[in-house]
Scaffold this motif. Structure first.
Motif, PDB file in Angstrom:
ATOM      1  N   GLN A  60      32.315  39.814  40.645  1.00 29.32           N
ATOM      2  CA  GLN A  60      32.637  39.097  40.974  1.00 29.32           C
ATOM      3  C   GLN A  60      33.571  38.732  42.608  1.00 29.32           C
ATOM      4  O   GLN A  60      34.079  39.361  42.742  1.00 29.32           O
ATOM      5  CB  GLN A  60      33.747  38.207  39.841  1.00 29.32           C
ATOM      6  CG  GLN A  60      33.425  37.773  38.668  1.00 29.32           C
ATOM      7  CD  GLN A  60      34.120  37.390  37.701  1.00 29.32           C
ATOM      8  OE1 GLN A  60      35.954  38.023  37.616  1.00 29.32           O
ATOM      9  NE2 GLN A  60      34.183  37.189  36.441  1.00 29.32           N
ATOM     10  N   SER A  61      33.742  37.692  42.910  1.00 35.40           N
ATOM     11  CA  SER A  61      34.088  37.584  45.121  1.00 35.40           C
ATOM     12  C   SER A  61      35.115  37.212  44.277  1.00 35.40           C
ATOM     13  O   SER A  61      36.033  36.925  43.513  1.00 35.40           O
ATOM     14  CB  SER A  61      33.492  36.367  45.797  1.00 35.40           C
ATOM     15  OG  SER A  61      33.740  35.132  45.032  1.00 35.40           O
ATOM     16  N   ALA A  62      35.822  37.510  45.619  1.00 34.69           N
ATOM     17  CA  ALA A  62      38.156  37.112  45.447  1.00 34.69           C
ATOM     18  C   ALA A  62      37.801  35.660  45.982  1.00 34.69           C
ATOM     19  O   ALA A  62      37.507  35.097  46.257  1.00 34.69           O
ATOM     20  CB  ALA A  62      38.320  37.729  46.506  1.00 34.69           C
ATOM     21  N   GLY A  63      39.144  35.406  45.094  1.00 36.82           N
ATOM     22  CA  GLY A  63      39.737  33.338  44.755  1.00 36.82           C
ATOM     23  C   GLY A  63      39.907  33.806  46.379  1.00 36.82           C
ATOM     24  O   GLY A  63      40.053  34.030  47.733  1.00 36.82           O
ATOM     25  N   ASN A  64      40.060  32.603  46.528  1.00 43.26           N
ATOM     26  CA  ASN A  64      41.025  31.761  47.522  1.00 43.26           C
ATOM     27  C   ASN A  64      41.991  32.397  48.241  1.00 43.26           C
ATOM     28  O   ASN A  64      41.881  32.583  49.723  1.00 43.26           O
ATOM     29  CB  ASN A  64      40.548  30.331  47.791  1.00 43.26           C
ATOM     30  CG  ASN A  64      39.124  29.429  48.549  1.00 43.26           C
ATOM     31  OD1 ASN A  64      37.672  30.371  48.478  1.00 43.26           O
ATOM     32  ND2 ASN A  64      39.114  28.742  47.787  1.00 43.26           N
ATOM     33  N   VAL A  65      42.786  32.073  48.048  1.00 42.34           N
ATOM     34  CA  VAL A  65      44.097  32.967  47.420  1.00 42.34           C
ATOM     35  C   VAL A  65      44.285  33.962  48.333  1.00 42.34           C
ATOM     36  O   VAL A  65      44.905  34.627  49.203  1.00 42.34           O
ATOM     37  CB  VAL A  65      45.405  32.376  46.604  1.00 42.34           C
ATOM     38  CG1 VAL A  65      46.653  33.222  46.562  1.00 42.34           C
ATOM     39  CG2 VAL A  65      45.787  31.314  45.827  1.00 42.34           C
ATOM     40  N   THR A  66      43.588  35.550  47.184  1.00 42.63           N
ATOM     41  CA  THR A  66      43.363  36.674  47.917  1.00 42.63           C
ATOM     42  C   THR A  66      42.627  36.633  49.335  1.00 42.63           C
ATOM     43  O   THR A  66      43.109  37.405  49.747  1.00 42.63           O
ATOM     44  CB  THR A  66      42.644  36.883  46.380  1.00 42.63           C
ATOM     45  OG1 THR A  66      43.435  36.896  45.111  1.00 42.63           O
ATOM     46  CG2 THR A  66      42.504  38.520  46.937  1.00 42.63           C
ATOM     47  N   ARG A  67      41.876  35.912  49.502  1.00 46.26           N
ATOM     48  CA  ARG A  67      40.881  36.168  50.642  1.00 46.26           C
ATOM     49  C   ARG A  67      41.946  35.389  51.860  1.00 46.26           C
ATOM     50  O   ARG A  67      41.856  36.443  53.007  1.00 46.26           O
ATOM     51  CB  ARG A  67      40.185  35.176  50.933  1.00 46.26           C
ATOM     52  CG  ARG A  67      38.317  35.378  51.312  1.00 46.26           C
ATOM     53  CD  ARG A  67      37.891  34.926  51.448  1.00 46.26           C
ATOM     54  NE  ARG A  67      37.409  33.633  50.682  1.00 46.26           N
ATOM     55  CZ  ARG A  67      36.732  33.071  49.525  1.00 46.26           C
ATOM     56  NH1 ARG A  67      35.545  34.221  49.758  1.00 46.26           N
ATOM     57  NH2 ARG A  67      36.792  32.670  48.586  1.00 46.26           N
TER      58      ARG A  67
END
Length: 165
Positions: free
Chosen positions: A8-15
């Protein structure tokens, strides 16, 4: 977890947080923030009407224009430290000088709050140095090319990996 399940890719906030952290680490971020915050009380207090109960205190003096100029310059220098990191020494020295001038011109440097913030920000800007690149990130050469053109070819391990000799 099996090999067939995609990671799973990291969420927008984490990115966004990671991008901001990388951006912040490549420039004098805290110096710019302290300098910027130091300009706010210096520019604000001469034009503000403070209320203590029913009594209102107006600090408006003839030095109001000077206070506004010093405050705006400190905010500009703080932004300059963020976006033009090559001028950090100039911006730091200018912030220190403007903080010292604000003691006389603008109500004891924004009641010492703006003075201290701008002074700390200027000192941080002058003392900041860019970090050295990490060892692994600095070497992006392929495995076929030697690290140093003048160096002899590297010997190989028994498992086929390269060793720098």
């Amino acid at each position: 977890m099996s090999a067939e399940i995609p990671v799973q890719s990291a969420g927008n906030v984490t990115r966004l947080r990671l991008r901001f952290r990388d951006w912040r680490r490549t420039r004098p971020f805290w110096a710019g923030l302290f300098t910027l915050l130091g300009g706010v009380p210096i520019a604000y207090f001469p034009y503000a009407t403070l209320k203590l109960g029913t009594m209102s205190i107006a600090m408006a003096t003839t030095a109001g224009a000077g206070s506004l100029i010093i405050g705006v310059l400190l905010i500009t220098l703080g932004l300059t430290m963020w976006f033009q990191k090559a001028t950090r020494v100039f911006a730091g020295v200018a912030a220190i000088l403007l903080a010292l001038v604000s003691l006389v011109v603008s109500n004891i440097g924004g009641f010492l709050m703006g003075f201290l913030l701008a002074l700390i920000g200027g000192a941080l800007a002058v003392s900041w140095a860019p970090a050295r690149p990490q060892r692994g990130a600095a070497r992006q050469e392929s495995d076929d090319a030697p690290l140093d053109p003048a160096a002899p070819p590297a010997a190989e391990d028994s498992d086929g990996g390269r060793r720098v000799g």
